[in-house]
Motif scaffolding. Structure first.
Motif, mmCIF file in Angstrom:
data_model
loop_
_atom_site.group_PDB
_atom_site.id
_atom_site.type_symbol
_atom_site.label_atom_id
_atom_site.label_comp_id
_atom_site.label_asym_id
_atom_site.label_seq_id
_atom_site.Cartn_x
_atom_site.Cartn_y
_atom_site.Cartn_z
ATOM 1 N N ASN A 35 0.812 -1.216 0.000
ATOM 2 C CA ASN A 35 0.000 0.000 0.000
ATOM 3 C C ASN A 35 0.846 1.267 0.000
ATOM 4 O O ASN A 35 0.615 2.180 -0.789
ATOM 5 C CB ASN A 35 -0.904 -0.019 1.243
ATOM 6 C CG ASN A 35 -2.004 1.008 1.151
ATOM 7 O OD1 ASN A 35 -2.705 1.075 0.154
ATOM 8 N ND2 ASN A 35 -2.140 1.828 2.183
ATOM 9 N N PHE A 36 1.842 1.336 0.863
ATOM 10 C CA PHE A 36 2.624 2.560 1.063
ATOM 11 C C PHE A 36 3.365 2.981 -0.211
ATOM 12 O O PHE A 36 3.366 4.145 -0.588
ATOM 13 C CB PHE A 36 3.607 2.351 2.221
ATOM 14 C CG PHE A 36 4.579 3.476 2.420
ATOM 15 C CD1 PHE A 36 4.167 4.674 2.977
ATOM 16 C CD2 PHE A 36 5.910 3.340 2.045
ATOM 17 C CE1 PHE A 36 5.057 5.712 3.163
ATOM 18 C CE2 PHE A 36 6.814 4.370 2.233
ATOM 19 C CZ PHE A 36 6.383 5.563 2.784
ATOM 20 N N LYS A 38 3.024 1.882 -3.456
ATOM 21 C CA LYS A 38 2.530 1.429 -4.765
ATOM 22 C C LYS A 38 2.664 2.489 -5.840
ATOM 23 O O LYS A 38 2.727 2.162 -7.017
ATOM 24 C CB LYS A 38 1.095 0.926 -4.666
ATOM 25 C CG LYS A 38 0.042 1.971 -4.386
ATOM 26 C CD LYS A 38 -1.332 1.307 -4.323
ATOM 27 C CE LYS A 38 -2.392 2.296 -3.904
ATOM 28 N NZ LYS A 38 -3.699 1.651 -3.756
ATOM 29 N N TYR A 39 2.701 3.763 -5.474
ATOM 30 C CA TYR A 39 2.838 4.815 -6.486
ATOM 31 C C TYR A 39 4.207 5.496 -6.457
ATOM 32 O O TYR A 39 4.426 6.443 -7.212
ATOM 33 C CB TYR A 39 1.758 5.881 -6.294
ATOM 34 C CG TYR A 39 0.369 5.411 -6.649
ATOM 35 C CD1 TYR A 39 0.079 4.913 -7.917
ATOM 36 C CD2 TYR A 39 -0.662 5.471 -5.719
ATOM 37 C CE1 TYR A 39 -1.199 4.484 -8.244
ATOM 38 C CE2 TYR A 39 -1.948 5.054 -6.041
ATOM 39 C CZ TYR A 39 -2.203 4.553 -7.302
ATOM 40 O OH TYR A 39 -3.470 4.142 -7.627
ATOM 41 N N THR A 40 5.092 5.081 -5.548
ATOM 42 C CA THR A 40 6.400 5.729 -5.483
ATOM 43 C C THR A 40 7.545 4.787 -5.828
ATOM 44 O O THR A 40 8.610 5.212 -6.236
ATOM 45 C CB THR A 40 6.674 6.282 -4.069
ATOM 46 O OG1 THR A 40 6.638 5.184 -3.141
ATOM 47 C CG2 THR A 40 5.662 7.338 -3.684
ATOM 48 N N SER A 77 9.437 6.590 -9.357
ATOM 49 C CA SER A 77 8.521 7.692 -9.625
ATOM 50 C C SER A 77 9.288 8.953 -10.025
ATOM 51 O O SER A 77 8.824 10.068 -9.803
ATOM 52 C CB SER A 77 7.664 7.973 -8.386
ATOM 53 O OG SER A 77 8.489 8.136 -7.246
ATOM 54 N N GLU A 98 7.753 9.478 -14.680
ATOM 55 C CA GLU A 98 7.332 8.081 -14.551
ATOM 56 C C GLU A 98 6.292 7.973 -13.435
ATOM 57 O O GLU A 98 6.507 8.478 -12.335
ATOM 58 C CB GLU A 98 8.517 7.172 -14.220
ATOM 59 C CG GLU A 98 9.503 7.041 -15.369
ATOM 60 C CD GLU A 98 10.562 5.989 -15.081
ATOM 61 O OE1 GLU A 98 10.315 5.090 -14.261
ATOM 62 O OE2 GLU A 98 11.651 6.086 -15.688
ATOM 63 N N ILE A 99 5.184 7.329 -13.735
ATOM 64 C CA ILE A 99 4.144 7.082 -12.723
ATOM 65 C C ILE A 99 3.984 5.576 -12.596
ATOM 66 O O ILE A 99 3.343 4.958 -13.439
ATOM 67 C CB ILE A 99 2.806 7.726 -13.122
ATOM 68 C CG1 ILE A 99 2.992 9.213 -13.413
ATOM 69 C CG2 ILE A 99 1.777 7.529 -12.014
ATOM 70 C CD1 ILE A 99 1.719 9.900 -13.887
ATOM 71 N N PRO B 152 -7.777 3.560 0.119
ATOM 72 C CA PRO B 152 -6.836 2.639 -0.535
ATOM 73 C C PRO B 152 -6.931 2.625 -2.061
ATOM 74 O O PRO B 152 -5.934 2.335 -2.721
ATOM 75 C CB PRO B 152 -7.195 1.272 0.055
ATOM 76 C CG PRO B 152 -8.448 1.440 0.828
ATOM 77 C CD PRO B 152 -8.628 2.882 1.111
ATOM 78 N N ARG B 154 -7.418 4.955 -5.155
ATOM 79 C CA ARG B 154 -7.358 6.400 -5.365
ATOM 80 C C ARG B 154 -6.389 6.716 -6.491
ATOM 81 O O ARG B 154 -5.695 5.829 -6.993
ATOM 82 C CB ARG B 154 -6.843 7.081 -4.089
ATOM 83 C CG ARG B 154 -5.454 6.574 -3.697
ATOM 84 C CD ARG B 154 -5.021 7.097 -2.344
ATOM 85 N NE ARG B 154 -3.761 6.515 -1.911
ATOM 86 C CZ ARG B 154 -2.567 6.957 -2.274
ATOM 87 N NH1 ARG B 154 -2.470 7.977 -3.103
ATOM 88 N NH2 ARG B 154 -1.467 6.391 -1.843
ATOM 89 N N PRO B 156 -2.874 8.835 -7.509
ATOM 90 C CA PRO B 156 -1.674 9.147 -6.708
ATOM 91 C C PRO B 156 -1.517 10.636 -6.445
ATOM 92 O O PRO B 156 -0.531 11.264 -6.858
ATOM 93 C CB PRO B 156 -0.539 8.588 -7.572
ATOM 94 C CG PRO B 156 -1.044 8.616 -8.964
ATOM 95 C CD PRO B 156 -2.521 8.386 -8.880
ATOM 96 N N GLU B 159 1.098 11.382 -3.535
ATOM 97 C CA GLU B 159 2.483 11.247 -3.984
ATOM 98 C C GLU B 159 2.882 12.367 -4.951
ATOM 99 O O GLU B 159 4.023 12.408 -5.424
ATOM 100 C CB GLU B 159 2.687 9.897 -4.672
ATOM 101 C CG GLU B 159 2.646 8.694 -3.737
ATOM 102 C CD GLU B 159 1.219 8.269 -3.387
ATOM 103 O OE1 GLU B 159 0.274 8.876 -3.908
ATOM 104 O OE2 GLU B 159 1.048 7.328 -2.594
ATOM 105 N N LYS B 161 1.833 12.768 -7.977
ATOM 106 C CA LYS B 161 1.919 12.323 -9.368
ATOM 107 C C LYS B 161 0.680 12.745 -10.164
ATOM 108 O O LYS B 161 0.704 12.759 -11.386
ATOM 109 C CB LYS B 161 2.103 10.798 -9.447
ATOM 110 C CG LYS B 161 3.299 10.271 -8.689
ATOM 111 C CD LYS B 161 4.594 10.932 -9.126
ATOM 112 C CE LYS B 161 5.082 10.431 -10.460
ATOM 113 N NZ LYS B 161 6.413 11.009 -10.805
#
Lengths: 659, 287
Positions: A35-36, A38-40, A77, A98-99, B152, B154, B156, B159, B161
């Motif tokens: 979870n923490f 997943k996008y970085t 990222s 980059e994503i 959970p 969503r 980003p 972040e 992005k």
């Protein structure tokens, strides 16, 4: 202090020159997580390079800027943007971004060929990592004031590649068996936009071209897991290439300082003529998809009296789907809800709004607003979902707002909306023309009464203390049945309550607290069987503190926690008890973030970050899906969401500031 | 005064009258505007202090009979006596074109949100123009979304992005809900163009408005769905055959309509399918 030629000192020069900053260091994540990161990209235990830069240089004599932004250079990222500008003349930028999205679920599967178009099950089951990563390459070019101070031109181009895999599956038409068939992602989205602009004090105009293109490869997904029923579903059509081309003009004219009008007109042609993955009995090799959309918008705002403001806006959009209507399937029997023709969708939307606002004593404004929306949609002779040609909605809003005050601002508003429409068409069955099912008014077609109340208050009782209260409540009542059976959409509710407090303890210390309560409820019924209620209720809390612990040390802490409950209740309408109720899903997230900046020298120092993140859920989406569970993929694939997930992140970066 | 005429301008033309008081030690320091495009003197369009704040004669030269120094003619921020449209006019006198063309009709303008409600004009780093810090500015008012963007499932946004302004133009637009494009769908297609079609088999609400089924700000349900399968699907589809079945764990007699991908366990191509054939009765968005 040194005095410069322009009379300023070095100290003044530093205060007016753009700042730059470079940070480099390392970070450590102590455990794998879904979870923490997943996008970085901080989703695995290990060490990471932390590198960021924000460089801003300006030549004062020419007004030329160079800006370089680097963020997360050591992570998946990462993004880099470089921009040059001669302020008032031209500018351009290039951006690489980059994503990533790392699948938070863990997959153990024997499927091989994942990421490609052909899947099989020859391999032994093992854990597989899923990753979709969008690599966005932005190329931007902006040219301004080439001909004069009033004319400008801009050109923007964005190219975005998406690669990876996505969790996906297919199910049998009979036998209730399911296969895990991860979808390959390998597509490119391109956006191109060129705009001319004219700007003067009274009149502004823009016109240009906006084009988009989607390219996808592969076009089909096949699999062979040795199951005849599931093999019959192969191949599966992946999203087809498509594109759109729009020309548009928009403008605004200020008739006077108190009266202004704006408009936009746009025409868009969207096409889809990708070759079919299989032959068609229609004889066509592609759909020949063609949608023409026309947008017209005009609005006016005026202040006919010092205390009175009026705005009006009219928007018309005609989505005309001109895709050829062809029989792609020849139905074998009678009493079908379909006839095998494709179904182009026309949608015509007209929206109007009129608002008046009047200034009252005490800095209060009274606002009245009326909105009208009409949607007209096409349909076909045979269908499985009820249809009405037209829906209309009237919305009336009354509000009081206060903004011009040092101590108390905010507003209260009430809105009532009434959605209604033309008679529903009778659903009939193919070949026999017998009456079909005519029970439900679909969610977005049904008559609906909506009431909405919103209160927001910003109170500053003393100089260091600020308080915010926000309440939003929406109640929807649907007439979701067409036959008096009590079926279909019934009710929808939404409640939001938020409370914020901020306090400035001293010149160097300030803190904040906040709380959010979000509630959503939805009720729907299957006549004679059951009615169901879906609810989502969440409480979120946050606290923050910022301050200076020492002349060299600035520090802060943020703490947040949320707990959300999803409930699904089914109550029998038939007298036959509902076999088993669905379990409540509780999702909890907590995060503690500590950070500090320690100054080593005037322009350098150390940045410290510590994060503790905890996530847990007992959601049953995948919880019971596997061996020993209530369902599973017949190829043996098991998907799980690890819970709880706890991790610590520590990062240390050296930073240097310069001009 | 003669003294002001001798004092050098520090950042903007004619600012000597202002910077004699508004230095870095004052309650309202202003020199940092020099770090911004507004402080780029080589650009002939660069404003002066009075371009935005008005001539403010009595503020610069306090009348003898005044007990307190009168405020500038145009003042920004909380507690300003300047009407919101007058505050905005100071900015729009230069910035009314381009993406701000529709400002006067926007909900923000209609609710007295001013340019400086969101923008920090005197600072080099304007948080609302930085996608890593923008959301915090928007969420100051949009409290519902504050909770949603941490769910959970969503975009980003946390972040940095995806930014609020990737989808919404807060300055107003011709589209609904300040969408940056002309419709909700056209905005979503900027990144999710694979959903556009058109398809041989299309799904009506998909073609009409993505937000009928999805909440883009975040949910606890996979794919940002507003309501979980099968309840979402049963809000439109006639209750015949398997469509009228209760939601149930696992497969059992009801099909797998709740766990895993719910109804989409079978109806995989829910956004539309371009497959022209109907092998194994799969026309229902199944392959």
């Amino acid at each position: 202090a040194t005095v410069r030629a322009d009379g300023s000192t070095d100290e003044v020069s530093a205060l007016r020159a753009p700042d730059s900053r470079v940070e480099i260091g390392g970070g450590h994540v102590d455990s794998d997580n879904g979870n923490f990161g997943k996008y970085t990209g901080l989703n695995e235990q290990g060490e990471y390079l932390l590198l960021d830069a924000d460089i801003n240089r300006r030549e004062d004599d020419s007004g030329s800027w160079l800006r370089l932004r680097v963020r997360n250079a050591g992570l998946d990222s990462r993004e880099i943007r470089i921009e040059q500008e001669r302020q008032g003349s031209w500018s351009y930028y290039l951006e690489y971004n980059e994503i990533p999205r790392f699948e938070p679920l863990t997959v153990t599967t024997g499927v091989v060929g994942i990421g490609g178009p052909n899947l099989s099950t020859a391999g032994a089951a093992s854990e597989v990592e899923f990753e979709s990563k969008r690599k966005r390459l932005d190329l931007g070019l902006t040219l301004n004031s080439l001909a004069s101070s009033k004319w400008g031109f801009s050109f923007d181009f964005r190219n975005e590649e998406k690669k990876g895999e996505r969790i996906f599956g297919v199910g049998t038409p009979g036998g209730n068996r399911f296969n895990f068939t991860p979808e390959p992602l390998d597509s490119t989205i391109s956006l191109i936009e060129g705009t001319f602009r004219y700007t003067d004090r009274k009149f502004q105009f823009a016109g240009g071209y906006y084009g988009t293109m989607f390219r996808n490869d592969p076009k089909a997904l096949t699999w062979d897991y040795g199951d005849a029923n599931l093999l019959a579903l192969s191949p599966l059509a992946l999203p087809p290439d498509n594109e759109s081309h729009q020309v548009h003009v928009s403008g605004g004219y200020s008739f006077s300082p108190a009266v202004r009008g704006t408009f936009k007109a746009a025409y868009t042609l969207a096409t889809q003529d990708d070759t079919f993955i299989l032959p068609s009995v229609s004889g066509r090799t592609d759909l020949g998809g063609r949608i023409e959309t026309t947008l017209l918008q005009a609005g006016i705002s005026a202040r006919p009296m010092p205390n009175l403001s009026i705005t009006g806006n009219l928007r018309y959009e005609d989505r005309d789907d001109r895709t050829p209507v062809v029989q792609y399937i020849v139905p074998a029997g009678a009493n079908n809800t379909w006839d095998g023709f494709n179904e182009p969708r026309d949608i015509e939307t007209t929206h109007g709004k009129l608002e008046a606002s009047y200034g009252l004593p005490g800095g209060v404004r009274a606002i009245g607003e009326v909105q009208y929306e009409k949607k007209e949609r096409n349909t076909f002779t045979y269908r499985s979902v009820s249809h009405r040609d037209t829906t209309e909605e009237m919305t009336y809003t009354a509000a009081l707002r206060r903004t011009m005050s040092d101590t108390l601002t905010g507003g209260i508003s009430y809105a009532h909306a009434d959605r209604f429409g033309s008679d529903f068409r009778q659903n009939i069955l193919f070949n026999s023309n017998a009456a079909g099912s005519n029970v439900f008014a679909p969610l977005h077609y049904a008559d609906r009464q909506r009431d909405k109340v919103r209160v927001s208050l910003n109170w500053f009782p003393t100089d260091p203390l600020s308080l915010q209260v926000y309440v939003d409540e929406i109640s929807d009542r649907y007439d979701g049945d067409r036959d008096g059976s009590g079926g279909g959409p019934r009710r929808g509710e939404q409640r939001v309550f938020a409370l914020d407090a901020g306090y400035r303890f001293s010149e160097n210390w300030q803190g904040s607290l906040w709380y959010n309560r979000n509630e959503y409820r939805w009720e729907n019924a299957i006549p004679g069987v059951a009615y169901d209620t879906s609810s989502n209720e969440g409480d979120s809390y946050g606290a923050g503190l910022r301050g200076r612990l020492h002349a060299r040390l600035e520090a802060g802490v943020d703490l947040s926690y949320s707990e959300v409950e999803d409930r699904w209740n089914q109550e029998s309408l038939s007298g036959v008890p509902v076999p088993s109720q669905l379990p409540v899903a509780t999702t909890r997230q907590a995060r503690l973030n500590l950070f500090g900046n320690y100054t080593l020298e005037e322009n350098s120092g150390i940045r410290f970050d510590y994060i503790y993140d905890q996530y847990s859920t007992d959601d049953v989406t995948w919880g019971g899906w596997g061996p020993g569970g209530t369902g599973s993929y017949s190829d043996g694939t098991v998907i799980r969401e690890p819970s709880p997930q706890k991790l610590h992140f520590v990062g240390v970066q050296y930073f240097h500031r310069f001009q | 005064s003669a003294q002001d005429n001798k004092r050098p301008d520090l950042v903007l033309k004619g600012d000597a009258a202002c910077t004699r008081c508004h230095n870095e030690g004052s309650e309202f320091p202003v020199l940092a505007i020099g770090k911004t495009p507004h402080g780029t003197g080589a650009d002939a369009r660069t404003p002066t202090c009075t371009s935005c704040h008005g001539v403010s004669e009595t503020h610069v030269r306090k009348p003898r009979d005044a007990i307190e120094r009168p405020r500038p003619d145009i003042l920004f921020g909380r507690g300003s006596p300047t009407a919101s449209h007058s505050q905005d006019a100071a900015c729009l006198s230069c910035h009314e074109g381009g993406k701000r063309m529709h400002w006067s009709l926007s909900m923000h303008a209609g609710r007295d949100t001013t340019c400086t409600s969101c923008h920090q004009v005197h600072a080099q780093h304007d948080p609302v123009r930085d996608k890593t810090t923008q959301a915090a500015v928007c969420l100051n008012c949009h409290k519902e979304q504050r909770a949603q963007i941490s769910r959970p499932h969503r975009h980003p946004i946390l972040e940095g992005k995806v930014a609020c302004s990737d989808c919404h133009n807060p300055h107003g637009s011709a589209g609904p809900k300040n969408m940056v494009r002309d419709s909700v769908n056209d905005t979503c297609y900027q990144c999710h163009m694979e959903k556009r079609g058109p398809f041989v088999r299309s799904h009506q609400p998909v073609q009409e408005d993505c937000s009928i089924c999805h909440n883009p700000h975040g949910t606890t349900l996979p794919s940002l769905l507003k309501i979980r399968s099968p309840f979402l699907c049963q809000s439109c589809h006639e209750p015949t055959g398997h469509r009228a079945r209760l939601a149930q764990l696992g497969i059992g007699s009801t099909g797998a309509n709740f766990e895993a991908r719910g109804c989409m366990n079978c109806h995989t191509q829910i956004h539309g399918s371009n497959n022209p054939q109907d092998l194994s009765n799969t026309r229902g968005l199944r392959r």
